[in-house]
Write an enzyme that holds these catalytic residues in place. Structure first.
Site, PDB file in Angstrom:
ATOM      1  N   TYR A   1     -13.906  -0.503  -4.667  1.00 26.15           N
ATOM      2  CA  TYR A   1     -13.593   0.131  -5.979  1.00 26.15           C
ATOM      3  C   TYR A   1     -13.899   1.353  -6.383  1.00 26.15           C
ATOM      4  O   TYR A   1     -15.269   1.665  -6.075  1.00 26.15           O
ATOM      5  CB  TYR A   1     -13.896  -0.805  -7.153  1.00 26.15           C
ATOM      6  CG  TYR A   1     -12.736  -1.811  -7.374  1.00 26.15           C
ATOM      7  CD1 TYR A   1     -11.638  -1.098  -8.013  1.00 26.15           C
ATOM      8  CD2 TYR A   1     -12.866  -3.195  -7.679  1.00 26.15           C
ATOM      9  CE1 TYR A   1     -10.517  -1.970  -8.418  1.00 26.15           C
ATOM     10  CE2 TYR A   1     -11.720  -3.912  -8.098  1.00 26.15           C
ATOM     11  CZ  TYR A   1     -10.595  -3.484  -8.491  1.00 26.15           C
ATOM     12  OH  TYR A   1      -9.631  -4.179  -8.669  1.00 26.15           O
TER      13      TYR A   1
ATOM     14  N   GLU B   1     -12.722   3.685  -9.230  1.00 31.73           N
ATOM     15  CA  GLU B   1     -12.035   4.070 -10.299  1.00 31.73           C
ATOM     16  C   GLU B   1     -12.680   5.569 -10.628  1.00 31.73           C
ATOM     17  O   GLU B   1     -14.014   5.768 -10.344  1.00 31.73           O
ATOM     18  CB  GLU B   1     -12.370   3.167 -11.517  1.00 31.73           C
ATOM     19  CG  GLU B   1     -11.359   2.110 -11.680  1.00 31.73           C
ATOM     20  CD  GLU B   1     -11.857   0.911 -11.009  1.00 31.73           C
ATOM     21  OE1 GLU B   1     -12.600   0.947 -10.179  1.00 31.73           O
ATOM     22  OE2 GLU B   1     -11.611  -0.252 -11.594  1.00 31.73           O
TER      23      GLU B   1
ATOM     24  N   ASP C   1      11.134  15.551  -7.338  1.00 31.71           N
ATOM     25  CA  ASP C   1      10.616  14.363  -6.715  1.00 31.71           C
ATOM     26  C   ASP C   1      11.017  14.614  -5.334  1.00 31.71           C
ATOM     27  O   ASP C   1      12.242  14.396  -5.052  1.00 31.71           O
ATOM     28  CB  ASP C   1      11.306  13.312  -7.445  1.00 31.71           C
ATOM     29  CG  ASP C   1      10.956  11.883  -6.675  1.00 31.71           C
ATOM     30  OD1 ASP C   1      10.300  11.879  -5.654  1.00 31.71           O
ATOM     31  OD2 ASP C   1      11.280  10.948  -7.329  1.00 31.71           O
TER      32      ASP C   1
ATOM     33  N   THR D   1       6.509  10.509  -2.136  1.00 31.92           N
ATOM     34  CA  THR D   1       6.118   9.272  -1.430  1.00 31.92           C
ATOM     35  C   THR D   1       5.378   9.659  -0.579  1.00 31.92           C
ATOM     36  O   THR D   1       5.864  10.949   0.076  1.00 31.92           O
ATOM     37  CB  THR D   1       6.970   8.109  -1.319  1.00 31.92           C
ATOM     38  OG1 THR D   1       8.241   8.688  -0.883  1.00 31.92           O
ATOM     39  CG2 THR D   1       7.263   7.362  -2.706  1.00 31.92           C
TER      40      THR D   1
ATOM     41  N   LYS E   1       8.038   8.125   3.721  1.00 34.62           N
ATOM     42  CA  LYS E   1       9.694   8.450   4.054  1.00 34.62           C
ATOM     43  C   LYS E   1       9.580   9.352   5.351  1.00 34.62           C
ATOM     44  O   LYS E   1       8.933   9.050   6.332  1.00 34.62           O
ATOM     45  CB  LYS E   1      10.391   8.702   2.955  1.00 34.62           C
ATOM     46  CG  LYS E   1      10.308   7.569   1.860  1.00 34.62           C
ATOM     47  CD  LYS E   1      11.289   7.996   0.795  1.00 34.62           C
ATOM     48  CE  LYS E   1      11.757   7.073  -0.152  1.00 34.62           C
ATOM     49  NZ  LYS E   1      10.663   6.901  -1.375  1.00 34.62           N
TER      50      LYS E   1
ATOM     51  N   ARG F   1       2.652   3.566   2.870  1.00 36.38           N
ATOM     52  CA  ARG F   1       3.246   3.465   1.637  1.00 36.38           C
ATOM     53  C   ARG F   1       2.390   4.175   0.399  1.00 36.38           C
ATOM     54  O   ARG F   1       1.052   3.774   0.429  1.00 36.38           O
ATOM     55  CB  ARG F   1       3.617   2.111   1.153  1.00 36.38           C
ATOM     56  CG  ARG F   1       4.595   1.442   2.037  1.00 36.38           C
ATOM     57  CD  ARG F   1       5.396   0.172   1.280  1.00 36.38           C
ATOM     58  NE  ARG F   1       6.416   0.497   0.483  1.00 36.38           N
ATOM     59  CZ  ARG F   1       7.727   0.469   1.123  1.00 36.38           C
ATOM     60  NH1 ARG F   1       7.965   0.286   2.506  1.00 36.38           N
ATOM     61  NH2 ARG F   1       8.517   0.884   0.569  1.00 36.38           N
TER      62      ARG F   1
HETATM   63  N1  DSN Z   1      13.672   2.732  -2.422  1.00 41.95           N
HETATM   64  C1  DSN Z   1      13.603   4.113  -2.096  1.00 41.95           C
HETATM   65  C2  DSN Z   1      14.766   4.807  -1.540  1.00 41.95           C
HETATM   66  O1  DSN Z   1      15.203   4.047  -0.603  1.00 41.95           O
HETATM   67  O2  DSN Z   1      15.362   5.710  -1.754  1.00 41.95           O
HETATM   68  C3  DSN Z   1      13.302   5.014  -3.211  1.00 41.95           C
HETATM   69  O3  DSN Z   1      12.468   4.037  -4.025  1.00 41.95           O
END
Ligand code: DSN
Length: 439
Positions: free
Chosen positions: A51, A53, A196, A222, A225, A231
Site C-alpha cells: 500500500y 497512499e 485524451d 491509458t 492500447k 491496463r
Molecule cells: N473500451 C475502450 C475502447 O475500446 O475504446 C475505451 O474505454
C-alpha cells in the site's frame, strides 16, 4: 502456472483457455494489444502486496522506499518520452484518469465539451449516465457529414457554450486529431484543453501521429492500447498547462487521492514503467509506423470489396465500417466475425439510425495483430476473410418491431455458431495465426 494449477485449477484452466483464444484468433479490437512478458512479470510481482497512499517521498504508510523508486522511474520515463514537466501514473485506468481531471478542474455542474458518444467520443466525455454527465454539464460536438471533425462547428459551439473544459480525443475516430486547432479554440474561450489520447498514444510516441503537448493543458492516456503496456493510465501536465495554472499538479494529486482513489497499484506502476522503457526504443517507432501502414492497407482492401468506411479511410490504427450497404447490422456482423476467428466490436457510426445495442457498424484496429508481426500482405488475407464472412450474413436485416428483433437475434445466434462456412474460416484463421507468435 504450476502453483495456480494446484491451488485453483478452475481459474488456471480458464486462464489457459483465454491464452489459447488469444493465440488462435485475429485480435482486432482497436483498443486491445498484447503486453510483453516483461510487462506481465512486473504486473504479477510482489508489488501487488504493498500500500502506497500518497506520492513518492510523501506517503502515508511506512515501507515505501522501493515503491517510491518504482513510481519515480515510471514518472521520469513518461516525462522524457512525452516531453512534459509533470506526470501522474496512479490512475487505475482511463475512466478514473478522466474523472480525476474533471474533479481537479471543474466545479459541480460546470460545462465540459467533448465529442458525442454517438459520433465516437468516449463515455466519460459526457456520455449519458456517466459520472461526467451526472455531476457536470456536458455539451457535445458531432462530426460533419463526411465523418470528420468540423473545426468551424466546434469553434462556434465553444463560443456559444463557453465550456470550462474542452476534450479532444476519441474512441472511434479514424483520422488525425488536429490538436493545434483544438488548442486555438480552447484559448479563444479561455477553456482548459484536455487531450485524451488513449487510443493513439503509441502512435504519438512512434512519431506517426501529432503530439498534443504544445497545445493541450492536460493529457490523459491509458497505457494498454497502442502503448502496449498493462491496463492503467497516466495524467500529463504540459508547460502550457502549468503556465495557465501553476497549481495543476497539486489539484490533480488531490483529485487522485483522496478525490477518486486510495492507494495506487504499485505492480501496475512497475508494469507501466517497463512499457515506457519498451516504448522508448527504435523498434517501438517501427512498430507504431507498421500499425498505421497495416490499417491503411486493410482499409484500401476493404474498400475494394465495397465496404463503406467512415470518413473514407484511416490515418491511424482504427477503421470504422458502416455496414448499411451490406444489409447487416453491427451486432450480427461482429458475432459472425467472432465465429470465424476475427474478433472486433460492433460500433455506432456517425448519424447511425440504429441504437447502440445493434449499431450499423463495426470498429476494428491493427495494434494487436501488428504486435504479432503481421504486415501489409497479411492485411490482404484478412480483408478477404472479412468480406467472405459479411457476404455470408448479408441480408439479415432487423425488423422494425422491437420484440421481433429479439426473436430474429436469438435465432441468428443459435444458427451462426453452426455456420459451416464461418467455421471453415475459423480453422483457416487458426492455422494462419500459428505463424505469428504472441509475446
Ligand atoms: N473500451 C475502450 C475502447 O475500446 O475504446 C475505451 O474505454
Amino acid at each position: 502456472m504450476s502453483k495456480l494449477n494446484s491451488t485453483d485449477p478452475e481459474i488456471a484452466k480458464l486462464i489457459d483457455l483465454e491464452a489459447k483464444r488469444q493465440v488462435q484468433v485475429l485480435e482486432m479490437i482497436a483498443s486491445e494489444n498484447y503486453a510483453s512478458r516483461a510487462v506481465r512479470e512486473a504486473l504479477g510481482s510482489v508489488l501487488t502486496n504493498k500500500y502506497s497512499e500518497g506520492f513518492p517521498k510523501k506517503r502515508y504508510y511506512q515501507g515505501n522506499a522501493v515503491a517510491d523508486e518504482v513510481e519515480i522511474l515510471a514518472i521520469e520515463r513518461a516525462k522524457k518520452l512525452f516531453n512534459v514537466p509533470y506526470v501522474n501514473v496512479q490512475p487505475l485506468s482511463g475512466s478514473p484518469a478522466n474523472s480525476i481531471v474533471y474533479l481537479a478542474l471543474l466545479d459541480y455542474k460546470d460545462k465540459l465539451m467533448g465529442l458525442s458518444r454517438d459520433f465516437g467520443g468516449h463515455i466519460t466525455h459526457g456520455g449519458p449516465l456517466s459520472l461526467s454527465a451526472k455531476f457536470f454539464t456536458p455539451v457535445h460536438y458531432t462530426l460533419g457529414k463526411d465523418g470528420e471533425l468540423d473545426y468551424e462547428a466546434i469553434e462556434k459551439l465553444a463560443l456559444k457554450e463557453k465550456p470550462k473544459l474542452i476534450i479532444c480525443g476519441f474512441t472511434a475516430y479514424p483520422r488525425i486529431y488536429d490538436f493545434k486547432k483544438f488548442g486555438e479554440i480552447a484559448d479563444k474561450v479561455g477553456a482548459y484543453l484536455m487531450a485524451d489520447v488513449s487510443h493513439v498514444t503509441g502512435l504519438i510516441v512512434a512519431g506517426v501521429h501529432p503530439s498534443p503537448v504544445p497545445y493541450a493543458h492536460v493529457i490523459t492516456t491509458t497505457t494498454h492500447k497502442t502503448l502496449r503496456g498493462p491496463r492503467g493510465a497516466m495524467i500529463l501536465i504540459t508547460d502550457k498547462g502549468l503556465k495557465k495554472n501553476p497549481d495543476l499538479p497539486k489539484l490533480i494529486e488531490t483529485a487522485t487521492i483522496p478525490g477518486m482513489q486510495g492507494g495506487p497499484h504499485d505492480n501496475q506502476t512497475a508494469a507501466i514503467a517497463v512499457a515506457l522503457k519498451e516504448a522508448s526504443t527504435p523498434q517501438f517507432k517501427k512498430y507504431g509506423a507498421q500499425i498505421v501502414k497495416n490499417a491503411q492497407k486493410l482499409a484500401s482492401e476493404l474498400i475494394k470489396y465495397g465496404f463503406n468506411l467512415s470518413s473514407g479511410g484511416t490515418d491511424n490504427h482504427l477503421i470504422l465500417i458502416d455496414l448499411t450497404n451490406k444489409k447487416v447490422n453491427g451486432a450480427m456482423a461482429a458475432l459472425a466475425l467472432e465465429v470465424a476467428g476475427i474478433v472486433l466490436n460492433k460500433n455506432g457510426v456517425p448519424f447511425d439510425k440504429l441504437p447502440p445495442y445493434w449499431t450499423s457498424g463495426i470498429r476494428l484496429g491493427t495494434p494487436a495483430i501488428t504486435t504479432r508481426g503481421m504486415k501489409e500482405v497479411e492485411m490482404v488475407k484478412i480483408a478477404s476473410w472479412m468480406n467472405q464472412v459479411i457476404d455470408e450474413v448479408a441480408g439479415n436485416e432487423l425488423p422494425e418491431d422491437k420484440e421481433k428483433r429479439l426473436e430474429v437475434w436469438r435465432k441468428f445466434k443459435t444458427e451462426v455458431v453452426k455456420n459451416k462456412k464461418l467455421l471453415r474460416i475459423a480453422k483457416e484463421v487458426k492455422i494462419f495465426c500459428q505463424k505469428y507468435p504472441v509475446p
